[in-house]
Design a protein around this motif. Structure first.
Motif, PDB file in Angstrom:
ATOM      1  N   MET A 116      52.552  55.896 -33.530  1.00 49.73           N
ATOM      2  CA  MET A 116      52.670  57.295 -33.262  1.00 49.73           C
ATOM      3  C   MET A 116      53.661  57.882 -34.253  1.00 49.73           C
ATOM      4  O   MET A 116      54.714  57.319 -34.515  1.00 49.73           O
ATOM      5  N   ALA A 117      53.313  59.008 -34.720  1.00 43.52           N
ATOM      6  CA  ALA A 117      54.144  59.644 -35.731  1.00 43.52           C
ATOM      7  C   ALA A 117      55.313  60.352 -35.067  1.00 43.52           C
ATOM      8  O   ALA A 117      55.283  60.722 -33.904  1.00 43.52           O
ATOM      9  N   ARG A 118      56.339  60.468 -35.855  1.00 44.28           N
ATOM     10  CA  ARG A 118      57.555  61.117 -35.393  1.00 44.28           C
ATOM     11  C   ARG A 118      57.268  62.537 -34.902  1.00 44.28           C
ATOM     12  O   ARG A 118      57.819  62.989 -33.882  1.00 44.28           O
ATOM     13  N   HIS A 119      56.427  63.216 -35.616  1.00 44.90           N
ATOM     14  CA  HIS A 119      56.076  64.588 -35.277  1.00 44.90           C
ATOM     15  C   HIS A 119      55.391  64.621 -33.897  1.00 44.90           C
ATOM     16  O   HIS A 119      55.691  65.480 -33.056  1.00 44.90           O
ATOM     17  N   ASP A 120      54.527  63.676 -33.619  1.00 42.37           N
ATOM     18  CA  ASP A 120      53.835  63.613 -32.331  1.00 42.37           C
ATOM     19  C   ASP A 120      54.819  63.316 -31.197  1.00 42.37           C
ATOM     20  O   ASP A 120      54.720  63.891 -30.101  1.00 42.37           O
ATOM     21  N   ILE A 121      55.776  62.427 -31.473  1.00 41.71           N
ATOM     22  CA  ILE A 121      56.771  62.077 -30.463  1.00 41.71           C
ATOM     23  C   ILE A 121      57.618  63.303 -30.128  1.00 41.71           C
ATOM     24  O   ILE A 121      57.867  63.610 -28.951  1.00 41.71           O
ATOM     25  N   LEU A 122      58.049  64.039 -31.135  1.00 41.57           N
ATOM     26  CA  LEU A 122      58.855  65.253 -30.921  1.00 41.57           C
ATOM     27  C   LEU A 122      58.049  66.293 -30.142  1.00 41.57           C
ATOM     28  O   LEU A 122      58.587  66.972 -29.255  1.00 41.57           O
ATOM     29  N   MET A 123      56.785  66.412 -30.477  1.00 41.22           N
ATOM     30  CA  MET A 123      55.940  67.378 -29.772  1.00 41.22           C
ATOM     31  C   MET A 123      55.793  66.984 -28.293  1.00 41.22           C
ATOM     32  O   MET A 123      55.832  67.843 -27.418  1.00 41.22           O
ATOM     33  N   ARG A 124      55.642  65.702 -28.028  1.00 40.46           N
ATOM     34  CA  ARG A 124      55.511  65.230 -26.653  1.00 40.46           C
ATOM     35  C   ARG A 124      56.818  65.438 -25.885  1.00 40.46           C
ATOM     36  O   ARG A 124      56.809  65.809 -24.706  1.00 40.46           O
ATOM     37  N   ILE A 125      57.947  65.205 -26.582  1.00 42.24           N
ATOM     38  CA  ILE A 125      59.255  65.427 -25.947  1.00 42.24           C
ATOM     39  C   ILE A 125      59.424  66.900 -25.623  1.00 42.24           C
ATOM     40  O   ILE A 125      59.840  67.271 -24.518  1.00 42.24           O
ATOM     41  N   LYS A 126      59.093  67.771 -26.580  1.00 46.37           N
ATOM     42  CA  LYS A 126      59.211  69.222 -26.345  1.00 46.37           C
ATOM     43  C   LYS A 126      58.292  69.662 -25.216  1.00 46.37           C
ATOM     44  O   LYS A 126      58.659  70.486 -24.379  1.00 46.37           O
ATOM     45  N   GLN A 127      57.092  69.086 -25.181  1.00 44.99           N
ATOM     46  CA  GLN A 127      56.157  69.432 -24.114  1.00 44.99           C
ATOM     47  C   GLN A 127      56.702  68.961 -22.755  1.00 44.99           C
ATOM     48  O   GLN A 127      56.631  69.669 -21.768  1.00 44.99           O
ATOM     49  N   ALA A 128      57.255  67.755 -22.713  1.00 46.80           N
ATOM     50  CA  ALA A 128      57.835  67.223 -21.481  1.00 46.80           C
ATOM     51  C   ALA A 128      58.999  68.087 -21.029  1.00 46.80           C
ATOM     52  O   ALA A 128      59.165  68.371 -19.830  1.00 46.80           O
ATOM     53  N   GLU A 129      59.839  68.529 -21.972  1.00 44.85           N
ATOM     54  CA  GLU A 129      60.966  69.416 -21.649  1.00 44.85           C
ATOM     55  C   GLU A 129      60.454  70.750 -21.110  1.00 44.85           C
ATOM     56  O   GLU A 129      60.988  71.298 -20.140  1.00 44.85           O
ATOM     57  N   ALA A 130      59.409  71.282 -21.758  1.00 49.39           N
ATOM     58  CA  ALA A 130      58.839  72.554 -21.303  1.00 49.39           C
ATOM     59  C   ALA A 130      58.254  72.395 -19.900  1.00 49.39           C
ATOM     60  O   ALA A 130      58.422  73.264 -19.040  1.00 49.39           O
ATOM     61  N   ASP A 131      57.561  71.273 -19.681  1.00 56.92           N
ATOM     62  CA  ASP A 131      56.990  71.014 -18.350  1.00 56.92           C
ATOM     63  C   ASP A 131      58.091  70.881 -17.303  1.00 56.92           C
ATOM     64  O   ASP A 131      57.974  71.406 -16.192  1.00 56.92           O
ATOM     65  N   ALA A 132      59.152  70.155 -17.659  1.00 54.37           N
ATOM     66  CA  ALA A 132      60.272  69.975 -16.736  1.00 54.37           C
ATOM     67  C   ALA A 132      60.935  71.308 -16.438  1.00 54.37           C
ATOM     68  O   ALA A 132      61.265  71.617 -15.287  1.00 54.37           O
ATOM     69  N   LYS A 133      61.119  72.135 -17.469  1.00 50.50           N
ATOM     70  CA  LYS A 133      61.736  73.448 -17.289  1.00 50.50           C
ATOM     71  C   LYS A 133      60.855  74.320 -16.381  1.00 50.50           C
ATOM     72  O   LYS A 133      61.354  75.022 -15.495  1.00 50.50           O
ATOM     73  N   ALA A 134      59.549  74.266 -16.606  1.00 51.36           N
ATOM     74  CA  ALA A 134      58.626  75.037 -15.777  1.00 51.36           C
ATOM     75  C   ALA A 134      58.666  74.546 -14.333  1.00 51.36           C
ATOM     76  O   ALA A 134      58.643  75.341 -13.387  1.00 51.36           O
ATOM     77  N   SER A 135      58.744  73.228 -14.135  1.00 50.23           N
ATOM     78  CA  SER A 135      58.818  72.667 -12.786  1.00 50.23           C
ATOM     79  C   SER A 135      60.099  73.109 -12.095  1.00 50.23           C
ATOM     80  O   SER A 135      60.086  73.471 -10.904  1.00 50.23           O
TER      81      SER A 135
END
Length: 108
Positions: A1-20
């Motif tokens: 997995m590319a670094r860019h994909d990992i960062l995107m997944r982390i940002k998405q997880a943070e956004a999901d957590a913030k929304a929750s």
């Protein structure tokens, strides 16, 4: 997995957590508001029921007092009538006695 994909997944997880978290906070505020409204309704209902109970008991007590008052008045009037009858019955005897005494003094 590319670094860019990992960062995107982390940002998405943070956004999901913030929304929750935001959704949970909104749900908490809604539940507090609903509970406050329900509590106010319960208080209003209890106050209304208490007022109705108070008025019912007051009317009942007033009725009992009126009945007792009427009973006392009736008993008093009955005693007055009995005393009046007794006095009237004794009046003739008293007049007769006074006349005898007076006549006795005149003949003496």
């Amino acid at each position: 997995m590319a670094r860019h994909d990992i960062l995107m997944r982390i940002k998405q997880a943070e956004a999901d957590a913030k929304a929750s978290v935001q959704q949970a906070l909104q749900e908490k505020e809604k539940r507090i508001a609903d509970a406050t409204t329900e509590a106010a309704n319960i208080v209003r209902t209890a106050e209304s029921e208490a007022q109705a109970f108070y008025e019912k008991e007051l009317a009942k007590a007033e009725g009992e007092v009126k009945a007792k008052k009427q009973s006392v008045i009736s008993e008093g009037m009955r005693k007055v009538d009995a005393l009046r009858s007794s006095a009237n019955a004794k009046l003739d005897k008293a007049v007769e006695y006074l006349l005898k005494e007076f006549m006795g003094l005149l003949h003496a």
